[in-house]
Write an enzyme that holds these catalytic residues in place. Structure first.
Site, PDB file in Angstrom:
ATOM      1  N   CYS A 230       0.844  -1.196   0.000  1.00 19.84           N
ATOM      2  CA  CYS A 230       0.000   0.000   0.000  1.00 19.84           C
ATOM      3  C   CYS A 230       0.884   1.254   0.000  1.00 19.84           C
ATOM      4  O   CYS A 230       1.630   1.471  -0.941  1.00 19.84           O
ATOM      5  CB  CYS A 230      -0.982  -0.028   1.163  1.00 19.84           C
ATOM      6  SG  CYS A 230      -2.345   1.166   0.950  1.00 19.84           S
TER       7      CYS A 230
ATOM      8  N   HIS B 187      -3.900  -4.348   0.005  1.00 15.29           N
ATOM      9  CA  HIS B 187      -3.570  -4.858   1.337  1.00 15.29           C
ATOM     10  C   HIS B 187      -3.573  -6.385   1.274  1.00 15.29           C
ATOM     11  O   HIS B 187      -4.616  -7.021   1.443  1.00 15.29           O
ATOM     12  CB  HIS B 187      -4.581  -4.358   2.369  1.00 15.29           C
ATOM     13  CG  HIS B 187      -4.386  -2.928   2.736  1.00 15.29           C
ATOM     14  ND1 HIS B 187      -3.423  -2.521   3.634  1.00 15.29           N
ATOM     15  CD2 HIS B 187      -5.011  -1.803   2.328  1.00 15.29           C
ATOM     16  CE1 HIS B 187      -3.466  -1.212   3.777  1.00 15.29           C
ATOM     17  NE2 HIS B 187      -4.421  -0.742   2.977  1.00 15.29           N
TER      18      HIS B 187
ATOM     19  N   GLU C  98      -2.516  -8.383   3.436  1.00 13.85           N
ATOM     20  CA  GLU C  98      -2.865  -8.946   4.746  1.00 13.85           C
ATOM     21  C   GLU C  98      -4.374  -8.978   4.986  1.00 13.85           C
ATOM     22  O   GLU C  98      -4.844  -9.631   5.921  1.00 13.85           O
ATOM     23  CB  GLU C  98      -2.165  -8.145   5.858  1.00 13.85           C
ATOM     24  CG  GLU C  98      -2.776  -6.812   6.208  1.00 13.85           C
ATOM     25  CD  GLU C  98      -2.405  -5.684   5.251  1.00 13.85           C
ATOM     26  OE1 GLU C  98      -2.798  -4.535   5.501  1.00 13.85           O
ATOM     27  OE2 GLU C  98      -1.726  -5.951   4.231  1.00 13.85           O
TER      28      GLU C  98
END
Length: 201
Positions: free
Chosen positions: A80, A183, A185
């Site tokens: 990001c 993102h 994650e």
């Protein structure tokens, strides 16, 4: 050991938890010694470009990061805002970026029906084969939250492309330096696969 660099901006815990789920050894640290000894580095990031670069420069991390990326050439990945920091600079601010990749960070233009930030799930498509994106399924989609996008100088630097009003680079790679605008994650099995690929590079 993958060191998730803590420069005060980013979803550190979420990234660490994802590495734990895939069984990859990882740690969060702002200590220069831990960064110096890392075999891989991950730069997370949420927030403003200038604030992030000021923290990296003022903390003494810049010199260590430059040496790891440009001299030792360990694998480094930005996520990001972390990906945007890899570029020369951003239209969001005035600070110079790390400049490890020949690219600039630009603001999404005002287009009819286009809401900024680009937020939510979106499909990506590969532009070339690479270890980071190996075995991603054709329907791979990732979670995005960003108002700025990366424009590379050379198309060969792109790994994944995405469309939101315009086509932009969702993932980039130049030698040992890698970036993902989304993102990973927060992107469930697709993000897990991508981070697993990074851990095993």
């Amino acid at each position: 050991m993958i060191t998730i660099v803590d420069y005060g901006m980013g979803n550190l815990g979420a990234v660490l938890n994802m590495f734990k789920r895939i069984g990859a050894p990882a740690q969060i640290s702002s200590e220069l010694g831990a960064v110096r000894s890392a075999s891989k580095l991950l730069l997370p990031g949420v927030g403003a470009f200038d604030a992030a670069m000021k923290r990296i420069n003022d903390s003494g991390l810049r010199e260590v990061l430059d040496h790891k990326a440009l001299v030792e050439k360990v694998p480094v990945m930005g996520i990001c805002l972390g990906m945007q920091l890899l570029t020369r600079g951003s239209e969001e601010g005035r600070e110079a970026g790390l400049g490890w990749i020949a690219a600039d960070t630009r603001r999404f233009p005002a287009l009819p029906g286009l809401k900024v930030p680009h937020m939510g799930w979106n499909l990506v498509h590969p532009t070339r084969e690479h270890a980071l994106t190996r075995d991603l399924p054709p329907e791979a989609r990732f979670y995005f939250v960003h108002s700025f996008y990366v424009q590379t100088d050379e198309p060969s630097t792109s790994l994944l492309r995405c469309h939101y009003g315009l086509d932009f680079d969702a993932a980039i790679g130049q030698g040992n330096v890698l970036g993902a605008q989304f993102h990973a994650e927060k992107s469930h099995r697709f993000g897990m696969k991508l981070l697993n690929n990074f851990a095993r590079m």
